[in-house]
Design an enzyme around this catalytic site. Structure first.
Site, short mmCIF file in Angstrom:
data_model
loop_
_atom_site.label_atom_id
_atom_site.label_comp_id
_atom_site.label_asym_id
_atom_site.label_seq_id
_atom_site.Cartn_x
_atom_site.Cartn_y
_atom_site.Cartn_z
N HIS A 17 0.84 -1.21 0.00
CA HIS A 17 0.00 0.00 0.00
C HIS A 17 0.87 1.26 0.00
CE1 HIS A 17 -3.09 -2.61 2.36
NE2 HIS A 17 -3.57 -2.45 1.14
N LYS A 41 -17.20 -6.60 5.95
CA LYS A 41 -16.04 -7.29 6.53
C LYS A 41 -15.89 -6.88 8.00
CE LYS A 41 -12.98 -6.93 2.50
NZ LYS A 41 -11.68 -6.39 2.09
N ARG A 92 -1.98 -6.21 -8.31
CA ARG A 92 -0.86 -7.11 -8.04
C ARG A 92 -0.70 -8.17 -9.11
NH1 ARG A 92 -3.16 -7.79 -2.17
NH2 ARG A 92 -4.95 -7.43 -3.49
N SER A 130 -2.82 -7.57 3.08
CA SER A 130 -3.06 -7.42 4.53
C SER A 130 -3.43 -8.76 5.14
CB SER A 130 -4.20 -6.43 4.77
OG SER A 130 -3.89 -5.17 4.26
N1 COD Z 1 0.66 -3.85 -4.05
C1 COD Z 1 -0.10 -2.96 -4.74
N2 COD Z 1 -1.40 -2.68 -4.45
C2 COD Z 1 -1.96 -3.32 -3.41
C3 COD Z 1 -1.24 -4.24 -2.63
C4 COD Z 1 0.12 -4.52 -3.00
N3 COD Z 1 0.85 -5.42 -2.34
N4 COD Z 1 -2.06 -4.73 -1.67
C5 COD Z 1 -3.25 -4.12 -1.86
N5 COD Z 1 -3.19 -3.27 -2.91
C6 COD Z 1 -4.24 -2.40 -3.43
C7 COD Z 1 -5.54 -3.16 -3.68
O1 COD Z 1 -5.58 -3.72 -4.96
C8 COD Z 1 -6.54 -2.02 -3.53
O2 COD Z 1 -6.58 -1.24 -4.71
C9 COD Z 1 -5.93 -1.12 -2.44
O3 COD Z 1 -4.55 -1.45 -2.45
C10 COD Z 1 -6.50 -1.33 -1.05
O4 COD Z 1 -6.36 -2.69 -0.65
P1 COD Z 1 -7.15 -3.25 0.62
O5 COD Z 1 -7.03 -4.73 0.60
O6 COD Z 1 -6.74 -2.53 1.84
O7 COD Z 1 -8.64 -2.76 0.36
P2 COD Z 1 -9.93 -3.49 -0.21
O8 COD Z 1 -9.64 -4.25 -1.46
O9 COD Z 1 -10.58 -4.20 0.93
O10 COD Z 1 -10.79 -2.17 -0.60
C11 COD Z 1 -12.00 -2.27 -1.21
C12 COD Z 1 -12.65 -0.89 -1.38
C13 COD Z 1 -12.73 -0.13 -0.07
C14 COD Z 1 -11.85 -0.07 -2.36
C15 COD Z 1 -14.08 -1.19 -1.94
O11 COD Z 1 -14.73 -2.12 -1.12
C16 COD Z 1 -14.95 0.05 -2.04
O12 COD Z 1 -14.72 0.91 -2.88
N6 COD Z 1 -15.96 0.14 -1.16
C17 COD Z 1 -16.83 1.28 -1.07
C18 COD Z 1 -18.29 0.91 -1.34
C19 COD Z 1 -18.61 1.04 -2.79
O13 COD Z 1 -18.50 2.09 -3.39
N7 COD Z 1 -19.03 -0.10 -3.37
C20 COD Z 1 -19.38 -0.18 -4.74
C21 COD Z 1 -18.17 -0.35 -5.61
S1 COD Z 1 -18.63 -0.80 -7.17
#
Ligand code: COD
Length: 164
Positions: A17, A41, A92, A130
């Site tokens: 991140h 979640k 990723r 994570s």
């Molecule tokens: N390297 C690069 N990028 C990474 C890595 C890594 N090692 N690890 C994670 N990421 C990226 C992920 O691909 C993501 O883009 C971002 O970092 C955040 O990752 P996470 O795991 O903390 O978050 P998520 O995937 O749980 O987040 C989901 C959202 C919060 C983005 C999503 O649920 C959302 O937009 N929710 C809002 C409700 C909404 O609008 N819903 C309708 C959507 S259509």
């Protein structure tokens, strides 16, 4: 003023991140890291803990145009509320693509003026998530190099119950 939003759960923030945050902050004027208050979640860390860990991690990399804020509801509404027009996502592997494509298209359907930009993960972090960090820490494995050094003890103590 070009504002980007980088949304996620950040439960907890990892070096993957942080790498996206550092790189994205260089191509916009202001980057807002949006931490989702999720009703689906059950996160390990509270919202205050996730925001605090992100804040410390960001300070450690000297990105001075980055802010952290929590949000609930639809991402596109948060983007509009913050006067932003770009969502930044990290990719990723091919396995991320299908889910991220669906989200990007649905967000576009809701708000055509908002663009989603994808940044490829750096090779060193392309295996990192994570959930994997939590699993390693839960069984007392070594999380050095996977998360920012300044939050390592927060994660370890979550599982050992030890104070920081
Ligand atoms: N390297 C690069 N990028 C990474 C890595 C890594 N090692 N690890 C994670 N990421 C990226 C992920 O691909 C993501 O883009 C971002 O970092 C955040 O990752 P996470 O795991 O903390 O978050 P998520 O995937 O749980 O987040 C989901 C959202 C919060 C983005 C999503 O649920 C959302 O937009 N929710 C809002 C409700 C909404 O609008 N819903 C309708 C959507 S259509």
């Amino acid at each position: 003023m070009r504002t980007f939003i980088y949304p996620g759960s950040f439960d907890p923030v990892t070096n993957g991140h942080l790498d996206i945050i550092e790189r994205a902050s260089k191509i916009c004027d202001r980057l807002i890291v949006g931490v989702l208050v999720s009703h689906n979640k059950k996160p390990l860390f509270t919202m205050d803990e996730r925001v605090d860990m992100l804040g410390r991690a960001i300070r450690s990399c000297n990105c001075n145009n980055v802010e952290v804020e929590d949000f609930s509801g639809l991402l596109v509404d948060f983007v509009k509320k913050k006067n932003a027009d770009v969502i930044i996502k990290g990719l990723r592997a091919v396995s991320d693509f299908e889910y991220e494509l669906q989200m990007a298209l649905l967000n576009k359907n809701q708000s055509p003026e908002i663009e989603t930009l994808f940044m490829m993960s750096s090779i060193n972090y392309s295996f990192l998530s994570s959930s994997m960090v939590k699993e390693i820490a839960r069984y007392d494995g070594n999380i050095k190099g996977l998360v920012p050094e300044c939050i390592k003890e927060d994660i370890i103590s979550k599982f050992t119950g030890r104070g920081i």
